[in-house]
Design an enzyme around this catalytic site. Structure first.
Site, PDB file in Angstrom:
ATOM      1  CG  ASP A 193      57.643   9.771  57.584  1.00  0.00           C
ATOM      2  OD1 ASP A 193      56.481  10.348  57.017  1.00  0.00           O
ATOM      3  OD2 ASP A 193      58.114  10.460  58.388  1.00  0.00           O
ATOM      4  N   GLY A 219      51.488  10.490  56.368  1.00  0.00           N
ATOM      5  CA  GLY A 219      51.836  12.087  55.261  1.00  0.00           C
ATOM      6  C   GLY A 219      52.387  12.189  53.970  1.00  0.00           C
ATOM      7  CG  HIS A 220      52.296   9.453  51.648  1.00  0.00           C
ATOM      8  ND1 HIS A 220      51.048   8.864  50.935  1.00  0.00           N
ATOM      9  CD2 HIS A 220      52.511   9.561  52.575  1.00  0.00           C
ATOM     10  CE1 HIS A 220      51.981   7.838  51.342  1.00  0.00           C
ATOM     11  NE2 HIS A 220      52.145   7.984  52.736  1.00  0.00           N
ATOM     12  CD  GLN A 268      51.099   4.636  57.974  1.00  0.00           C
ATOM     13  OE1 GLN A 268      49.869   3.104  57.751  1.00  0.00           O
ATOM     14  NE2 GLN A 268      50.700   5.437  57.877  1.00  0.00           N
ATOM     15  CE  LYS A 311      55.217   5.220  52.431  1.00  0.00           C
ATOM     16  NZ  LYS A 311      56.212   5.780  53.317  1.00  0.00           N
TER      17      LYS A 311
HETATM   18  P1  GDP Z   1      56.025   9.687  52.127  1.00  0.00           P
HETATM   19  O1  GDP Z   1      54.943   9.217  53.951  1.00  0.00           O
HETATM   20  O2  GDP Z   1      56.777   8.637  52.013  1.00  0.00           O
HETATM   21  O3  GDP Z   1      55.443   9.967  51.497  1.00  0.00           O
HETATM   22  O4  GDP Z   1      57.484  10.781  52.823  1.00  0.00           O
HETATM   23  P2  GDP Z   1      57.879  11.963  53.340  1.00  0.00           P
HETATM   24  O5  GDP Z   1      57.285  12.982  52.106  1.00  0.00           O
HETATM   25  O6  GDP Z   1      56.699  12.317  55.303  1.00  0.00           O
HETATM   26  O7  GDP Z   1      58.442  12.706  53.736  1.00  0.00           O
HETATM   27  C1  GDP Z   1      59.240  12.754  52.779  1.00  0.00           C
HETATM   28  C2  GDP Z   1      59.815  14.122  52.285  1.00  0.00           C
HETATM   29  O8  GDP Z   1      61.373  14.335  51.785  1.00  0.00           O
HETATM   30  C3  GDP Z   1      59.191  15.273  52.304  1.00  0.00           C
HETATM   31  O9  GDP Z   1      59.628  15.906  52.639  1.00  0.00           O
HETATM   32  C4  GDP Z   1      59.612  15.021  50.951  1.00  0.00           C
HETATM   33  O10 GDP Z   1      59.743  16.552  49.600  1.00  0.00           O
HETATM   34  C5  GDP Z   1      61.153  14.810  50.146  1.00  0.00           C
HETATM   35  N1  GDP Z   1      62.035  14.235  49.470  1.00  0.00           N
HETATM   36  C6  GDP Z   1      61.454  13.540  49.044  1.00  0.00           C
HETATM   37  N2  GDP Z   1      62.353  12.916  48.339  1.00  0.00           N
HETATM   38  C7  GDP Z   1      63.535  14.061  48.362  1.00  0.00           C
HETATM   39  C8  GDP Z   1      65.026  13.581  47.730  1.00  0.00           C
HETATM   40  O11 GDP Z   1      65.306  12.949  47.171  1.00  0.00           O
HETATM   41  N3  GDP Z   1      65.938  14.906  48.213  1.00  0.00           N
HETATM   42  C9  GDP Z   1      64.765  15.459  49.604  1.00  0.00           C
HETATM   43  N4  GDP Z   1      66.526  16.681  49.312  1.00  0.00           N
HETATM   44  N5  GDP Z   1      64.351  15.788  50.075  1.00  0.00           N
HETATM   45  C10 GDP Z   1      63.604  14.421  49.678  1.00  0.00           C
HETATM   46  P1  IMO Z   2      53.527   7.400  56.365  1.00  0.00           P
HETATM   47  O1  IMO Z   2      52.776   7.165  54.701  1.00  0.00           O
HETATM   48  C1  IMO Z   2      55.771   7.801  59.838  1.00  0.00           C
HETATM   49  C2  IMO Z   2      54.255   5.650  63.245  1.00  0.00           C
HETATM   50  C3  IMO Z   2      53.683   7.120  64.494  1.00  0.00           C
HETATM   51  C4  IMO Z   2      54.073   5.845  65.385  1.00  0.00           C
HETATM   52  C5  IMO Z   2      52.552   4.462  64.888  1.00  0.00           C
HETATM   53  C6  IMO Z   2      51.906   4.170  65.043  1.00  0.00           C
HETATM   54  O2  IMO Z   2      53.696   9.092  56.461  1.00  0.00           O
HETATM   55  O3  IMO Z   2      55.451   7.423  56.361  1.00  0.00           O
HETATM   56  P2  IMO Z   2      48.905   5.414  63.824  1.00  0.00           P
HETATM   57  O4  IMO Z   2      49.031   6.863  64.228  1.00  0.00           O
HETATM   58  O5  IMO Z   2      49.742   4.461  63.270  1.00  0.00           O
HETATM   59  O6  IMO Z   2      48.390   4.008  65.292  1.00  0.00           O
HETATM   60  O7  IMO Z   2      51.264   5.513  64.599  1.00  0.00           O
HETATM   61  O8  IMO Z   2      53.079   4.455  63.332  1.00  0.00           O
HETATM   62  N1  IMO Z   2      53.319   5.956  61.687  1.00  0.00           N
HETATM   63  C7  IMO Z   2      54.110   6.780  61.176  1.00  0.00           C
HETATM   64  N2  IMO Z   2      55.792   6.943  60.688  1.00  0.00           N
HETATM   65  N3  IMO Z   2      55.129   7.647  58.499  1.00  0.00           N
HETATM   66  C8  IMO Z   2      53.895   7.573  58.555  1.00  0.00           C
HETATM   67  O9  IMO Z   2      53.388   7.686  57.057  1.00  0.00           O
HETATM   68  C9  IMO Z   2      53.167   6.762  60.141  1.00  0.00           C
HETATM   69  N4  IMO Z   2      52.285   6.271  60.036  1.00  0.00           N
HETATM   70  C10 IMO Z   2      52.120   5.840  61.150  1.00  0.00           C
HETATM   71  O10 IMO Z   2      54.735   7.785  64.822  1.00  0.00           O
HETATM   72  O11 IMO Z   2      54.898   5.129  65.629  1.00  0.00           O
HETATM   73 MG    MG Z   3      55.641  10.964  55.151  1.00  0.00          MG
END
Ligand code: GDP
Ligand code: IMO
Ligand code: MG
Length: 444
Positions: A13, A40-41, A226, A16
């Protein structure tokens, strides 16, 4: 530079999805190489929020093709739901744009059932998985059983394999966990029939496509899921996912040689978050942690769970840089730290016998006994979410970014100050090859 990997260097998270979207204006391909719909991106374009789980974030760039490599585990029904929802936003997803490698193992309802039953049985020792059946699907691949997408071309093969798997899994769940849930062969066959119709048209050979694109000099982005500390071998085992999330996973997850990746961009939030169980030395269990969660909207994209929040951990970051060979960093969500009097960065861990560790030897169960050694930096009070040039950041914010680069021993090239594409700042001194790859002078 023609190929660039974007990988998480914390516990996922890190942003990415957003950074991949920002840098793919000129890309020909974006490829996922591991994970599944546990990822979840979130990408925000023109004020519209799009959440992606299996589709690479390049799908939002019209001229870009997207691929799901053999290292991903595929819940085909989830993919079709995602395609429907993306299409509803006016984005075209056709077999010309999306290629799914025929070698991907399939995630079916029985994998999710194993995941669920095991997590329930673990009680207080839960991993906190996303319950998407990811671990069981990877286990099957290692055991050389289960269905791959290409098996669906022959309905008889699919039926024989499924029959055998459901028999074995039912006996396992009943014998080891006393489970009484019956795994219906009919339901699984129905799902397989739906996948034959809907997913098979997207099947191709991602290894071939991407190798060809690289040899033709096209721009290719490898999108990680991840983060390094969730790597099945190098992460905080057993509280990890079941794939190689570090850069080593790219080659075997796509089917290209290790030299196919020109540069590796590691992503780190300006602080740290984690979802699920496991060690987290810089975790803030107080009001400050709650404040970071509120300001950063730190709730899981996939499960909605509140993310655990804490300070930036340079020891862990340095480890990720080493394990993945990260060339440079993008520091995201710097805006979330605005308004703090001081900001802490962990620069070492102190062991119970008084030693200070600056390099992680390895993560084990002893890690929970380590306490972070902090360096304190001055914060800034201004809202920086509207800043569009690094030079316009408050002095203390610039200082923070410089301190991260210097302590991590790795240059920071991009800084995120918001969710939108333009809320991304280039750091002065970034090598020209990055601007050229993205196709920009100084801004995204
Ligand atoms: P990912 O799994 O690495 O793609 O990240 P996620 O999408 O799960 O979580 C990142 C969250 O932070 C998302 O809601 C993005 O829209 C948000 N985000 C990304 N970069 C920034 C930033 O520089 N500032 C803020 N406030 N939000 C950001
Ligand atoms: P993105 O790509 C954050 C975590 C789960 C759990 C562990 C194992 O959005 O960064 P799993 O279902 O993969 O067997 O769970 O990994 N986990 C993540 N945490 N971001 C993710 O993906 C994750 N995908 C799995 O919360 O701790
Ligand atoms: Mg994510």
């Amino acid at each position: 530079m023609k190929s660039l990997a974007v990988i998480g260097s914390q516990w996922g998270d890190e942003g990415k999805g957003k950074i991949v979207d920002v840098i793919t204006r000129q890309a020909s391909w974006v490829v996922r190489f591991q994970g599944g719909n546990n990822a979840g991106h979130t990408v925000v374009v023109d004020g519209k929020t799009i959440k992606l789980n299996l589709l690479p974030s390049g799908v939002l760039r019209e001229g870009c093709r997207v691929a799901v490599g053999a290292g991903v585990v595929l819940d085909g029904m989830a993919l079709m739901r995602e395609i429907d929802s993306v299409r509803a936003s006016g984005i075209s997803v056709t077999p010309q744009r999306l290629v799914v490698d025929g070698r991907v193992p399939l995630v079916l309802p029985y994998h999710r059932e194993i995941d669920r039953v095991r997590e329930e049985a673990r009680g207080g020792n839960k991993i906190g998985t996303t319950l998407r059946g990811i671990g069981p699907a990877y286990e099957e691949r290692a055991s050389r059983v289960g269905l791959r997408l290409c098996d669906l071309r022959d309905g008889e093969v699919a039926q024989t394999v499924l029959k055998e798997r459901l028999k074995e899994v039912s006996a396992y769940l009943a014998g080891c966990f006393g489970s009484t849930v019956s795994l219906s062969l009919e339901e699984h066959l129905e799902e397989v029939a739906r996948l034959q119709e809907s997913v098979l048209p997207f099947m191709g050979d991602v290894s071939f496509e991407i190798s060809r694109a690289i040899s033709s000099g096209e721009r290719v982005v490898f999108e990680g899921a991840q983060g390094c500390l969730l790597d099945v071998a190098f992460g905080t085992v057993p509280f990890v996912t079941s794939s190689h999330t570090s850069a080593g996973g790219i080659s075997v997850g796509v089917g290209v040689g290790p030299r196919s990746v020109d540069r590796i961009l590691g992503l780190a939030k300006a602080y740290t978050t984690r979802v699920g169980s496991g060690p987290f030395p810089t975790e803030l269990l107080d009001a400050q942690g709650d404040e970071l969660r509120q300001r950063g909207a730190e709730y899981g994209t996939v499960t909605g769970r509140p993310r655990r929040c804490g300070w930036l951990d340079i020891v862990a970051l340095r480890y990720a840089i080493r394990v993945s060979g990260i060339d440079c960093l993008a520091l995201t969500k710097l805006d979330v730290l605005s308004g703090l009097e001081t900001i802490r960065i962990a620069t070492a861990y102190r062991t119970p016998d008084g030693r200070e560790l600056e390099d992680l030897p390895l993560w084990d169960r002893q890690s929970s006994l380590w306490t972070p050694v902090y360096r304190e930096l001055p914060g800034w009070q201004e809202d920086i979410s509207g800043v569009r040039s690094f030079a316009d950041l408050p002095h203390q914010a610039q200082q923070y970014v410089e301190a991260v680069a210097s302590l991590a021993g790795c240059p920071v090239v991009l800084v995120g100050v918001g969710q939108s594409r333009d809320a991304t700042l280039w750091v002065p001194g970034t090598p020209k090859e990055f601007y050229e790859f993205v196709g920009t002078e100084s801004r995204c």
